[in-house]
Design an enzyme around this catalytic site. Sequence first.
Site, PDB file in Angstrom:
ATOM      1  N   LYS A  11       0.812  -1.203   0.000  1.00 55.25           N
ATOM      2  CA  LYS A  11       0.000   0.000   0.000  1.00 55.25           C
ATOM      3  C   LYS A  11       0.860   1.275   0.000  1.00 55.25           C
ATOM      4  O   LYS A  11       2.067   1.217   0.215  1.00 55.25           O
ATOM      5  CB  LYS A  11      -0.928  -0.027   1.213  1.00 55.25           C
ATOM      6  N   TYR A  51     -12.353  -2.559  -4.195  1.00 56.97           N
ATOM      7  CA  TYR A  51     -12.911  -2.679  -2.843  1.00 56.97           C
ATOM      8  C   TYR A  51     -14.436  -2.614  -2.822  1.00 56.97           C
ATOM      9  O   TYR A  51     -15.034  -2.334  -1.782  1.00 56.97           O
ATOM     10  CB  TYR A  51     -12.316  -1.598  -1.937  1.00 56.97           C
ATOM     11  N   ASN A 114      -2.012   0.141   6.739  1.00 56.60           N
ATOM     12  CA  ASN A 114      -1.430  -1.063   7.329  1.00 56.60           C
ATOM     13  C   ASN A 114      -0.475  -1.802   6.389  1.00 56.60           C
ATOM     14  O   ASN A 114      -0.265  -2.999   6.524  1.00 56.60           O
ATOM     15  CB  ASN A 114      -2.522  -1.982   7.873  1.00 56.60           C
ATOM     16  N   HIS A 117      -2.031  -5.563   1.653  1.00 55.69           N
ATOM     17  CA  HIS A 117      -3.319  -6.237   1.459  1.00 55.69           C
ATOM     18  C   HIS A 117      -3.009  -7.645   1.000  1.00 55.69           C
ATOM     19  O   HIS A 117      -2.058  -7.867   0.248  1.00 55.69           O
ATOM     20  CB  HIS A 117      -4.156  -5.533   0.376  1.00 55.69           C
ATOM     21  N   GLU A 128      -9.307 -11.329  -7.368  1.00 56.16           N
ATOM     22  CA  GLU A 128      -8.430 -10.173  -7.187  1.00 56.16           C
ATOM     23  C   GLU A 128      -7.257 -10.190  -8.163  1.00 56.16           C
ATOM     24  O   GLU A 128      -6.882  -9.142  -8.700  1.00 56.16           O
ATOM     25  CB  GLU A 128      -7.923 -10.136  -5.744  1.00 56.16           C
TER      26      GLU A 128
END
Length: 147
Positions: A11, A51, A114, A117, A128
């Site tokens: 990320k 998402y 965080n 993913h 995905e």
Amino acid sequence: MAIERTLSILKPDALQWRAVGKILARLEEAGLKPVAMKMLQLSQKQAEGFYAVHRERPFFKSLVAYMSSGPVIVQVLEGENAVAKNREVMGATDPAKAAEGTIRKLFARSIEANSVHGSDSPENARTEIAYFFAQTELVAYDWTAKR
């Protein structure tokens, strides 16, 4: 054990804090082989599409804004039980609750920022992966050779 593929995203915070090499090393050390990788700047529309499963959740808008705020690295990892292994190496979503030595414990700044993913099931991994990669972009190679 089954050889699987899973999607992994580094990320914006992982790139911002110069943790890319350290994170990639941890994934490889865990036995997860990258078979596709690219750096992207997600548009708002791309982040919303990826998402979409979270569209009704209260954090959806901030997640989309965050994921489109800077470059990300999307990759496909392959290995024995790759989905579970990647999730184990990543650690809990909340870095405060993540186990010592996990990626999120070491590098994440918050629940949202965080660092990584990872797909949560083999079925979602297939969906995905297809969101970001064509089959022709996935490569096979031998990484068992020793130096």
